[in-house]
Design a protein around this motif. Structure first.
Motif, PDB file in Angstrom:
ATOM      1  N   HIS A  34       0.858  -1.183   0.000  1.00 30.55           N
ATOM      2  CA  HIS A  34       0.000   0.000   0.000  1.00 30.55           C
ATOM      3  C   HIS A  34       0.896   1.236   0.000  1.00 30.55           C
ATOM      4  O   HIS A  34       1.625   1.478   0.948  1.00 30.55           O
ATOM      5  CB  HIS A  34      -0.899  -0.014   1.236  1.00 30.55           C
ATOM      6  N   ALA A  35       0.847   1.978  -1.077  1.00 31.25           N
ATOM      7  CA  ALA A  35       1.705   3.155  -1.155  1.00 31.25           C
ATOM      8  C   ALA A  35       0.995   4.356  -0.552  1.00 31.25           C
ATOM      9  O   ALA A  35      -0.207   4.547  -0.747  1.00 31.25           O
ATOM     10  CB  ALA A  35       2.071   3.446  -2.599  1.00 31.25           C
ATOM     11  N   LEU A  36       1.767   5.144   0.184  1.00 32.23           N
ATOM     12  CA  LEU A  36       1.257   6.381   0.763  1.00 32.23           C
ATOM     13  C   LEU A  36       1.960   7.493   0.019  1.00 32.23           C
ATOM     14  O   LEU A  36       3.166   7.687   0.157  1.00 32.23           O
ATOM     15  CB  LEU A  36       1.600   6.399   2.251  1.00 32.23           C
ATOM     16  N   LEU A  37       1.206   8.199  -0.808  1.00 34.12           N
ATOM     17  CA  LEU A  37       1.803   9.189  -1.691  1.00 34.12           C
ATOM     18  C   LEU A  37       1.415  10.585  -1.222  1.00 34.12           C
ATOM     19  O   LEU A  37       0.264  10.832  -0.872  1.00 34.12           O
ATOM     20  CB  LEU A  37       1.292   8.944  -3.121  1.00 34.12           C
ATOM     21  N   GLY A  38       2.366  11.481  -1.225  1.00 31.49           N
ATOM     22  CA  GLY A  38       2.049  12.852  -0.839  1.00 31.49           C
ATOM     23  C   GLY A  38       3.295  13.702  -0.866  1.00 31.49           C
ATOM     24  O   GLY A  38       4.405  13.184  -0.802  1.00 31.49           O
ATOM     25  N   GLU A  39       3.098  15.011  -0.948  1.00 32.31           N
ATOM     26  CA  GLU A  39       4.231  15.914  -0.955  1.00 32.31           C
ATOM     27  C   GLU A  39       4.805  15.997   0.452  1.00 32.31           C
ATOM     28  O   GLU A  39       4.201  15.538   1.412  1.00 32.31           O
ATOM     29  CB  GLU A  39       3.782  17.301  -1.391  1.00 32.31           C
ATOM     30  N   ASN A  40       5.983  16.625   0.532  1.00 37.63           N
ATOM     31  CA  ASN A  40       6.533  16.864   1.858  1.00 37.63           C
ATOM     32  C   ASN A  40       5.581  17.750   2.626  1.00 37.63           C
ATOM     33  O   ASN A  40       5.139  18.761   2.115  1.00 37.63           O
ATOM     34  CB  ASN A  40       7.891  17.533   1.747  1.00 37.63           C
ATOM     35  N   GLY A  41       5.280  17.351   3.836  1.00 40.36           N
ATOM     36  CA  GLY A  41       4.364  18.153   4.624  1.00 40.36           C
ATOM     37  C   GLY A  41       2.912  17.719   4.476  1.00 40.36           C
ATOM     38  O   GLY A  41       2.020  18.309   5.051  1.00 40.36           O
ATOM     39  N   ALA A  42       2.681  16.665   3.704  1.00 46.93           N
ATOM     40  CA  ALA A  42       1.299  16.212   3.541  1.00 46.93           C
ATOM     41  C   ALA A  42       0.832  15.430   4.760  1.00 46.93           C
ATOM     42  O   ALA A  42      -0.351  15.231   4.950  1.00 46.93           O
ATOM     43  CB  ALA A  42       1.173  15.355   2.286  1.00 46.93           C
ATOM     44  N   GLY A  43       1.768  14.975   5.596  1.00 44.02           N
ATOM     45  CA  GLY A  43       1.395  14.269   6.817  1.00 44.02           C
ATOM     46  C   GLY A  43       1.705  12.788   6.794  1.00 44.02           C
ATOM     47  O   GLY A  43       1.292  12.054   7.693  1.00 44.02           O
ATOM     48  N   LYS A  44       2.473  12.337   5.786  1.00 48.05           N
ATOM     49  CA  LYS A  44       2.792  10.911   5.678  1.00 48.05           C
ATOM     50  C   LYS A  44       3.626  10.446   6.873  1.00 48.05           C
ATOM     51  O   LYS A  44       3.309   9.447   7.520  1.00 48.05           O
ATOM     52  CB  LYS A  44       3.634  10.643   4.410  1.00 48.05           C
ATOM     53  N   THR A  45       4.688  11.180   7.133  1.00 49.73           N
ATOM     54  CA  THR A  45       5.598  10.753   8.179  1.00 49.73           C
ATOM     55  C   THR A  45       4.938  10.823   9.548  1.00 49.73           C
ATOM     56  O   THR A  45       5.129   9.941  10.384  1.00 49.73           O
ATOM     57  CB  THR A  45       6.880  11.600   8.138  1.00 49.73           C
TER      58      THR A  45
END
Lengths: 504, 431
Positions: free
Chosen positions: A33-44
């Motif tokens: 399951h990939a979690l895609l988002g820009e820096n700051g999108a809240g992934k980490t």
């Protein structure tokens, strides 16, 4: 059957930022399951919640259908969750075995480390999953790709079946990334589930079973590679139409601006890190230096900008000898420098934007006469630059530390490109930036080239090098493997050169 | 960053209100209120905590508490009275008696008589006199902090400043005051500049840590002073056995503004002028910009073409000059000679004071006034209320602790975390 892992309405508030807002996410057994988002999108942030490093303000976490209160990484490990961080958590002076058993030591007679048993188990896991890890090797002697496999092995050793990979390809060559994908696929075949965090569209399309896109802390949507394409994903990620290719005319190279002859540079530990590099950069062209991080690019740029002593060879800028020049002499010769680490080298974080915009021209008219600085001119110029370079800030008096990464980089770009320059040395100019800022900075680099400046672009993002450069040089262990026009080299060839292999 | 979360617009640094729509700058009033909240609450808390030490140091109070169960009211009453007396005496000693001041002012206005006025305002002016060396030395340490340097050698530099100024002051006879006075003061400052440039130079050239070297230079300075005051600079005549220098020429003295016993002298005005000068230098000149940039981020300074080493030497020399002015000012304005051990630790207190003042010249002036006032008042507290003078050191220590650990104050008084950038004092060892 209940999913292996389920997040329901996870919300996390930081001062001033809603990092995660009502996030739902499920992970099925054997799924990537990939979690895609820009820096700051809240992934980490989300993954740190899952790994027990943060406590969510609201929401539920279910593992195998049972609600779990995650308060520490220990607990996460106990529940079968393992995480490979972007920066590896390994002790270089220890062997693979020692690193793997660290924190979960197997003992003989209660006090002695039982290395043999652990090593045997490591060999077994390594073989089962084709990890190719030698348990007796010292971590410091391993390649980055192998170190990453040690991290994965560490997780498998603890019998985790949920594997979180945080931007795992950022430090790999394209070939190493391919190898990693093979390993991931093998793991999934054995019912391990993987959460794959990334901001790279291409690899997400390649590896993922499902893709969840995050933007500004919210889930924008979940999709499958077969049901979408890169342009659609980019739109979900950024929230608007994105141009993925850089539009540029053919270069019209002019006179030689920067000239290196057999350059030798030592690193901080006095090791020869740049070993006999020679090349020229012409006005009106972009020379891209590709290579995996840590192959001497940092030292090369520092030497060219006067920040690091040159141990041998020479450099010339516009025909003038600059081998022993100070940073200021090089600056005054018309060289702009976008440094690799913007917060460490390029900005004074607690200074206002206005002061950062004059960081290297503060002593020159119109900003100063004699020792007296002209505040009004400084602020007026800052207002203009903030407008011209679209820096999003409430005021030019705002401290740079409170800007987003993209806007911080725009401050540097504005400062460096607003001067009348002959040569631009840009080192990792878009590292860690969102798609919108990357697009903008790429346009600026090409615009500067078209105005007749020579551009030396150093980047470990191969896509960036390939889309911007007119010529591409590949650096490997301090040497230039080759320099070729960008239309006469393929991605695969560059990948081999980056790994130190001369394609035949 | 632990979390990679950043807001697109602004305001990641913990200011919930920093939306683009908000006013670009908080009002000056609001900002000064925020800046003052922590130091003022720190002082208040320090006084409250020190009260317990006052109680503990008083045998009468302790006896009353040992009979607490027989007479709880008595114990509480005497405790309250003791603390009130102590802080009352502190106030009288530091500021003066308001009633007496008002009566003296009335007397002056009706009859033109000045003596009562002088007596009434004497404690207040003495506080200003005591603050003067604190301002100089506090500015010295603050300027070092701004360049990322920790000058803990201010005490030694004070002695060097006093010795050089004293020597120029007593040995150059026959000069008109308009030349002799500034010459004496500047000679002292120059002495401190040279003295403190040495550790600056050592840091720039060899990387030797300035904390170690300024500390060591203190011992050299103290012993040099001992030697000179017992030898070449000892005063002759009947007092020849005391380690004290000859008196300086009248032409080298800082003039005093008011009739005796008020000792308020020109040095106080010079100190305030220096605070303004340092502020202008740091915030309005290219040299100050360089020093602050080196202090805030030496790597970025190098990137910007600023010589880090040159600024280390310059900042240390200026810091030394300012600290030496404290010594020169005491010689020229108060003592008129140099005696062994004349400084009661102005240089060491100034480190704490610079921290309290947030390394800003204006903050330093306020902190110096506070320290001078406390020190002056403490003498009165000792004589009137028989409270040991050391209590003041405890008050100062608590103030510094609370200022250094603002989280405690915020927690106790339920303040919201301030969003502003933390002041950079100095970097760690080996930097």
């Amino acid at each position: 059957m209940a999913p292996l892992l389920e997040l329901r309405g996870i919300t996390k508030q930081f001062p001033g930022v809603l990092a995660n807002d009502q996030i739902d996410l499920t992970l099925e057994p054997g799924e990537i399951h990939a979690l895609l988002g820009e820096n700051g999108a809240g992934k980490t942030t989300l993954m740190n919640i899952l790994y027990g490093l943060y406590t969510p303000d609201a929401g539920k976490l279910l593992i195998r259908g049972k609600e779990a209160q995650m308060t520490s990484p220990d607990q996460a490990i106990h529940l079968g969750i393992g995480m490979v961080h972007q920066h590896f958590m390994l002790i270089p002076q220890f062997t693979v075995t020692e690193n793997v058993m660290l924190g979960d030591e197997t003992l003989q007679r209660g006090v002695f480390l039982d290395r043999a048993t652990v090593a045997a188990r490591i060999s077994e896991i390594s073989e089962q999953n084709n990890l190719q890890v030698n348990p007796d090797a010292y971590v410091k002697d391993l390649s980055v790709g192998a170190q990453q496999r040690v991290e994965i092995l560490k997780i498998l050793y603890r019998q985790s079946d949920i594997l979180i990979l945080d931007e795992p390809t950022a430090v790999l060559t394209p070939q190493e990334a391919e190898d990693l994908f093979k390993v991931i696929r093998a793991l999934v075949a054995r019912q391990v589930s993987v959460i794959f965090i990334s901001h790279k569209l291409k690899e997400v399309m390649e590896i993922a079973d499902r893709i969840t896109v995050l933007r500004n802390g919210r889930v924008v949507g979940t999709t499958r590679p077969a049901e979408t394409d890169m342009a659609a994903l980019a739109r979900m990620m950024v929230g608007r139409e994105v141009i993925l290719t850089v539009d540029k005319k053919p270069a019209r190279p002019g006179a030689v601006v920067l000239e290196l002859e057999d350059l030798m540079v030592l690193d901080d530990r006095k090791h020869l890190t740049v070993n006999g590099v020679s090349f020229q950069v012409h006005a009106g062209e972009i020379l891209g230096v590709a290579g995996v991080q840590g192959n001497g690019q940092t030292e090369l740029v520092e030497a060219l900008t006067g920040l690091r002593a040159i141990a041998g060879g020479r450099t010339r800028i516009l025909g003038h000898e600059t081998t022993r020049a100070t940073p200021r002499q090089i600056l005054e010769a018309g060289v702009a420098h976008i440094p690799e680490d913007r917060q460490r080298d390029g900005l004074v974080l607690n200074y206002p934007i206005a002061d950062n915009l004059i960081l290297n021209t503060y002593y020159l008219p119109p900003f100063a006469s004699g020792i007296s600085m002209h505040e009004n001119t400084i602020f007026a110029t800052a207002e203009e630059l903030v407008k011209a370079f679209d820096i999003r800030t409430p005021s030019v008096r705002t401290a740079v530390s409170s800007l987003s990464g993209g806007n911080q980089q725009k401050v540097i770009v504005a400062r460096e490109l607003s001067r009348h320059i002959k040569l631009l040395i840009a080192s990792q100019p878009t590292r860690g930036l969102d798609v919108g800022s990357i697009e903008y900075i790429h346009q600026q680099l090409v615009a500067k080239r078209d105005q007749g400046a020579a551009v030396l672009l150093v980047s470990s993002e191969l896509d960036e090098i390939m889309s911007l450069s007119d010529r591409i040089a590949v650096m490997y262990r301090g040497k230039m493997m080759d320099i070729r026009p960008s239309d006469q080299v393929t991605r695969e060839e560059l990948g081999l050169l980056m790994a130190g292999v001369q394609p035949t | 960053m632990a979390n990679s979360v950043q807001v697109e617009e602004a305001g990641g640094g913990g200011t919930p209100a920093a939306k683009p729509a908000a006013a670009p700058r908080a009002s000056v009033w609001q900002r000064s209120l925020n800046a003052l909240a922590i130091p003022v609450l720190a002082l208040f808390s320090a006084l409250v905590l020190s009260a317990f030490f006052i109680l503990g140091s008083d045998p009468v109070v302790l006896t009353a508490w040992s009979k607490f169960f027989a007479n709880p009211g008595g114990a509480l009453g005497i405790s309250w009275k003791t603390v009130a007396d102590a802080y009352g005496a502190l106030f009288l000693g530091a500021i003066g008696n308001p009633g007496q001041m008002a009566r003296a002012a009335e007397l002056y206005l009706t009859t033109g008589q000045t003596q009562a006025l002088v007596n009434a305002f004497y404690p207040f002016t003495e506080s200003l006199v005591a603050s003067t060396p604190y301002i100089f030395a506090g500015l010295a340490v603050a300027l070092g902090f701004k360049c990322g340097l920790f000058n803990i050698g201010a005490e030694g530099q004070i002695y060097i400043g006093a010795l050089v100024a004293g020597f120029v002051g007593y040995s150059f006879a026959g000069l008109p005051w308009i030349i002799h006075m500034p010459l004496t003061f500047l000679a002292g400052a120059l002495g401190g500049a040279v003295w403190c440039a040495i550790p600056g130079f050592l840091k720039a050239k060899t990387g030797a840590h300035e904390v170690i070297n300024t500390m060591m230079m203190n011992y050299v300075a103290f012993n040099l002073a001992d030697y000179l005051l017992n030898g070449p600079m000892k005063r002759g005549g009947p007092e020849g056995f005391i380690p004290i220098s000859p008196d300086i020429q009248t032409s080298a003295e800082f003039p005093r503004f008011f009739p005796s016993p008020i000792r308020l002298h020109l040095g106080f005005i010079v100190a305030l002028a220096m605070a303004i000068l340092v502020w202008w230098f740091l915030y309005k000149t290219t040299l100050g910009f360089e020093i602050r940039t080196v202090g805030a981020n030496p790597r970025a300074a190098r990137y910007a073409g600023i010589s880090v080493t040159r600024n280390f030497v310059l900042a240390m020399a200026l810091s030394g000059a300012l600290a030496a002015m404290a010594g020169a000012g005491e010689v020229m304005g108060v003592n008129h000679n140099i005696a062994q051990g004349f400084s009661p630790g102005y240089g060491f207190d100034s480190i704490a004071l610079a921290l309290l003042g947030g390394s800003h010249p204006l903050g330093v002036v306020f902190a110096a006034l506070l320290f001078g006032t406390l020190r002056n008042g403490a003498t009165k507290m000792q004589s009137l209320a028989t409270i040991p003078i050391d209590i003041i050191s405890i008050v100062q220590a608590f103030v510094i602790m609370f200022v250094a650990a603002p989280a405690i104050i915020r927690w106790v008084y339920r303040l919201k975390a301030g969003g502003g950038a933390q002041a950079i004092f100095t970097r760690g060892w080996g930097g």
